[in-house]
Write a protein that holds these residues in place. Structure first.
Motif, PDB file in Angstrom:
ATOM      1  N   TRP A  10     -13.891  -2.056  -4.040  1.00 59.16           N
ATOM      2  CA  TRP A  10     -14.257  -1.438  -5.483  1.00 59.16           C
ATOM      3  C   TRP A  10     -14.051   0.279  -5.501  1.00 59.16           C
ATOM      4  O   TRP A  10     -13.582   0.691  -6.353  1.00 59.16           O
ATOM      5  N   ASN A  11     -14.497   0.888  -4.240  1.00 56.54           N
ATOM      6  CA  ASN A  11     -14.506   2.376  -3.994  1.00 56.54           C
ATOM      7  C   ASN A  11     -13.058   2.823  -4.311  1.00 56.54           C
ATOM      8  O   ASN A  11     -12.644   3.749  -5.055  1.00 56.54           O
ATOM      9  N   ALA A  12     -12.102   1.912  -3.394  1.00 53.83           N
ATOM     10  CA  ALA A  12     -10.766   2.353  -3.424  1.00 53.83           C
ATOM     11  C   ALA A  12     -10.110   2.180  -4.715  1.00 53.83           C
ATOM     12  O   ALA A  12      -9.284   2.890  -5.159  1.00 53.83           O
ATOM     13  N   MET A  13     -10.410   1.313  -5.536  1.00 57.04           N
ATOM     14  CA  MET A  13     -10.002   0.676  -6.797  1.00 57.04           C
ATOM     15  C   MET A  13     -10.098   1.894  -7.586  1.00 57.04           C
ATOM     16  O   MET A  13      -9.572   2.369  -8.639  1.00 57.04           O
ATOM     17  N   THR A  14     -11.436   2.404  -7.648  1.00 58.85           N
ATOM     18  CA  THR A  14     -12.021   3.482  -8.776  1.00 58.85           C
ATOM     19  C   THR A  14     -11.381   4.765  -8.175  1.00 58.85           C
ATOM     20  O   THR A  14     -10.949   5.415  -9.397  1.00 58.85           O
ATOM     21  N   ALA A  15     -10.958   4.821  -7.130  1.00 60.10           N
ATOM     22  CA  ALA A  15     -10.260   6.164  -6.756  1.00 60.10           C
ATOM     23  C   ALA A  15      -8.829   6.045  -7.194  1.00 60.10           C
ATOM     24  O   ALA A  15      -8.274   6.936  -7.755  1.00 60.10           O
ATOM     25  N   ALA A  16      -8.270   4.765  -6.964  1.00 59.41           N
ATOM     26  CA  ALA A  16      -6.872   4.591  -7.592  1.00 59.41           C
ATOM     27  C   ALA A  16      -6.556   4.879  -9.267  1.00 59.41           C
ATOM     28  O   ALA A  16      -5.576   5.690  -9.700  1.00 59.41           O
ATOM     29  N   ALA A  17      -7.623   4.312  -9.802  1.00 59.33           N
ATOM     30  CA  ALA A  17      -7.663   4.434 -11.476  1.00 59.33           C
ATOM     31  C   ALA A  17      -8.036   5.938 -11.809  1.00 59.33           C
ATOM     32  O   ALA A  17      -7.184   6.499 -12.733  1.00 59.33           O
ATOM     33  N   GLY A  18      -8.658   6.561 -10.941  1.00 53.08           N
ATOM     34  CA  GLY A  18      -8.972   7.995 -11.238  1.00 53.08           C
ATOM     35  C   GLY A  18      -7.907   9.133 -11.181  1.00 53.08           C
ATOM     36  O   GLY A  18      -7.739   9.846 -11.852  1.00 53.08           O
ATOM     37  N   LEU A  19      -7.285   8.798  -9.681  1.00 51.57           N
ATOM     38  CA  LEU A  19      -5.978   9.642  -9.704  1.00 51.57           C
ATOM     39  C   LEU A  19      -5.026   9.510 -10.618  1.00 51.57           C
ATOM     40  O   LEU A  19      -4.314  10.525 -11.066  1.00 51.57           O
ATOM     41  N   VAL A  20      -4.838   8.049 -10.800  1.00 49.53           N
ATOM     42  CA  VAL A  20      -3.782   7.989 -12.353  1.00 49.53           C
ATOM     43  C   VAL A  20      -4.244   8.825 -13.479  1.00 49.53           C
ATOM     44  O   VAL A  20      -3.394   9.578 -14.052  1.00 49.53           O
ATOM     45  N   ASP A  21      -5.371   8.787 -13.817  1.00 49.22           N
ATOM     46  CA  ASP A  21      -6.029   9.504 -14.767  1.00 49.22           C
ATOM     47  C   ASP A  21      -5.924  11.115 -14.668  1.00 49.22           C
ATOM     48  O   ASP A  21      -5.648  11.770 -15.686  1.00 49.22           O
ATOM     49  N   ALA A  22      -5.795  11.382 -13.524  1.00 48.70           N
ATOM     50  CA  ALA A  22      -5.529  13.071 -13.195  1.00 48.70           C
ATOM     51  C   ALA A  22      -4.107  13.338 -13.028  1.00 48.70           C
ATOM     52  O   ALA A  22      -3.812  14.735 -12.938  1.00 48.70           O
ATOM     53  N   GLY A  23      -3.412  12.314 -13.583  1.00 49.61           N
ATOM     54  CA  GLY A  23      -1.975  12.763 -13.654  1.00 49.61           C
ATOM     55  C   GLY A  23      -0.942  12.375 -12.274  1.00 49.61           C
ATOM     56  O   GLY A  23       0.064  12.813 -12.210  1.00 49.61           O
ATOM     57  N   LEU A  24      -1.496  11.806 -11.248  1.00 46.97           N
ATOM     58  CA  LEU A  24      -0.803  11.160 -10.221  1.00 46.97           C
ATOM     59  C   LEU A  24      -0.415   9.913 -10.166  1.00 46.97           C
ATOM     60  O   LEU A  24      -1.012   9.056 -10.726  1.00 46.97           O
ATOM     61  N   LEU A  25       0.975   9.762  -9.603  1.00 44.98           N
ATOM     62  CA  LEU A  25       1.610   8.463  -9.232  1.00 44.98           C
ATOM     63  C   LEU A  25       0.835   7.784  -8.053  1.00 44.98           C
ATOM     64  O   LEU A  25       0.468   8.295  -7.160  1.00 44.98           O
ATOM     65  N   VAL A  26       0.420   6.571  -8.284  1.00 45.72           N
ATOM     66  CA  VAL A  26      -0.294   5.802  -7.354  1.00 45.72           C
ATOM     67  C   VAL A  26       0.517   4.718  -6.757  1.00 45.72           C
ATOM     68  O   VAL A  26       0.733   3.816  -7.670  1.00 45.72           O
ATOM     69  N   THR A  27       0.755   4.471  -5.452  1.00 47.80           N
ATOM     70  CA  THR A  27       1.452   3.131  -4.816  1.00 47.80           C
ATOM     71  C   THR A  27       0.349   2.589  -4.318  1.00 47.80           C
ATOM     72  O   THR A  27      -0.411   2.883  -3.363  1.00 47.80           O
ATOM     73  N   ARG A  28      -0.031   1.448  -4.809  1.00 54.41           N
ATOM     74  CA  ARG A  28      -1.228   0.527  -4.174  1.00 54.41           C
ATOM     75  C   ARG A  28      -0.732  -0.516  -3.085  1.00 54.41           C
ATOM     76  O   ARG A  28       0.296  -1.222  -3.590  1.00 54.41           O
ATOM     77  N   VAL A  29      -1.318  -0.651  -2.182  1.00 53.81           N
ATOM     78  CA  VAL A  29      -1.035  -1.628  -1.190  1.00 53.81           C
ATOM     79  C   VAL A  29      -2.433  -2.309  -0.930  1.00 53.81           C
ATOM     80  O   VAL A  29      -3.352  -2.110  -1.219  1.00 53.81           O
ATOM     81  N   ASN A  30      -2.395  -3.751  -0.217  1.00 53.89           N
ATOM     82  CA  ASN A  30      -3.194  -4.481   0.027  1.00 53.89           C
ATOM     83  C   ASN A  30      -4.267  -4.429   1.218  1.00 53.89           C
ATOM     84  O   ASN A  30      -5.105  -4.611   1.486  1.00 53.89           O
TER      85      ASN A  30
END
Length: 231
Positions: A10-30
């Motif tokens: 969950w912490n990493a998922m929160t980071a991913a969503a926040g980085l997108v909101d900050a204008g960064l592109l995010v590649t998510r891996v499992n």
């Protein structure tokens, strides 16, 4: 900027969503194995993952990533503020360890600053000739006039400005923009570059500052008298 992130809790998922909101592109891996594959073949600006990974030791992943990418900014998340854990991560070359619940804005600011330094810049506003590019607010201006760029057009321009006077290949643009996710025809890059030049000219600049070097790639330069061609 594109961040490669292992979305394993969950912490990493929160980071991913926040980085997108900050204008960064995010590649998510499992998991760690996917992260190693994407890091090897992708075009990312930074890497983020939680040390508590499935099927792989987080320190082992960090060591392998740092061996393969000596200069790439790498950030790890962890549940506790254990100094022994932090010390081991720093010994393996991490840029920072973020303990407890992640603050995405703080992480995004760290990533942007680290990426600038990776390319040799300390200021968030970069200039090429009459153009000023504000990396924090993702705005490009010519003589004070803002260019009206789409997200992908901005990302292309950012890549060019960060690597000013150096060639960027079409493959690098495609990897950065799409990360192998429903990639269009690579000739779309020519369309984006043409629109960027049009925006530069609409603001009173010289569109030929964005150059095509046939068969090699693209670059941005303040010296346009020796432009070889335009896409």
């Amino acid at each position: 900027m594109r961040v490669l992130l292992a979305e394993t809790n969950w912490n990493a998922m929160t980071a991913a969503a926040g980085l997108v909101d900050a204008g960064l592109l995010v590649t998510r891996v499992n998991d760690g194995a996917e992260m190693l594959d994407f890091a090897k073949f992708g075009e990312q600006s930074a890497i983020v993952f939680d040390l508590d990974l499935p099927h792989m030791n987080g320190f082992d992943l960090l060591a392998r990533l740092r061996d393969d990418h000596p200069l790439l900014p790498i950030y790890v998340l962890c549940a506790s503020d254990d100094w022994a854990v932090r010390k081991r991560a720093f010994e393996l070359g991490v840029d920072d360890v973020l303990a407890g619940p992640v603050n995405p804005d703080y992480l995004a600011a760290q990533i942007k600053a680290a990426v600038r330094r990776t390319y040799g810049y300390t200021c968030a506003e970069l200039t090429v000739g009459d153009m000023a590019l504000d990396l924090d607010h993702q705005i490009a201006r010519i003589n004070g006039k803002a260019l009206h760029l789409t997200r992908k057009e901005y990302e292309i321009l950012e890549m060019l400005v960060l690597q000013r006077e150096r060639l960027v290949t079409r493959e690098a643009f495609m990897s950065h923009l799409y990360a192998w996710d429903d990639e269009p025809d690579p000739r779309i890059i020519n369309v984006y570059l043409s629109r960027i030049r049009q925006q530069i000219e609409a603001c009173g600049g010289d569109g030929e500052m964005v150059q095509t070097v046939w068969g090699l790639g693209y670059r941005i330069t303040a010296r346009t008298d020796n432009a070889q061609a335009a896409a």
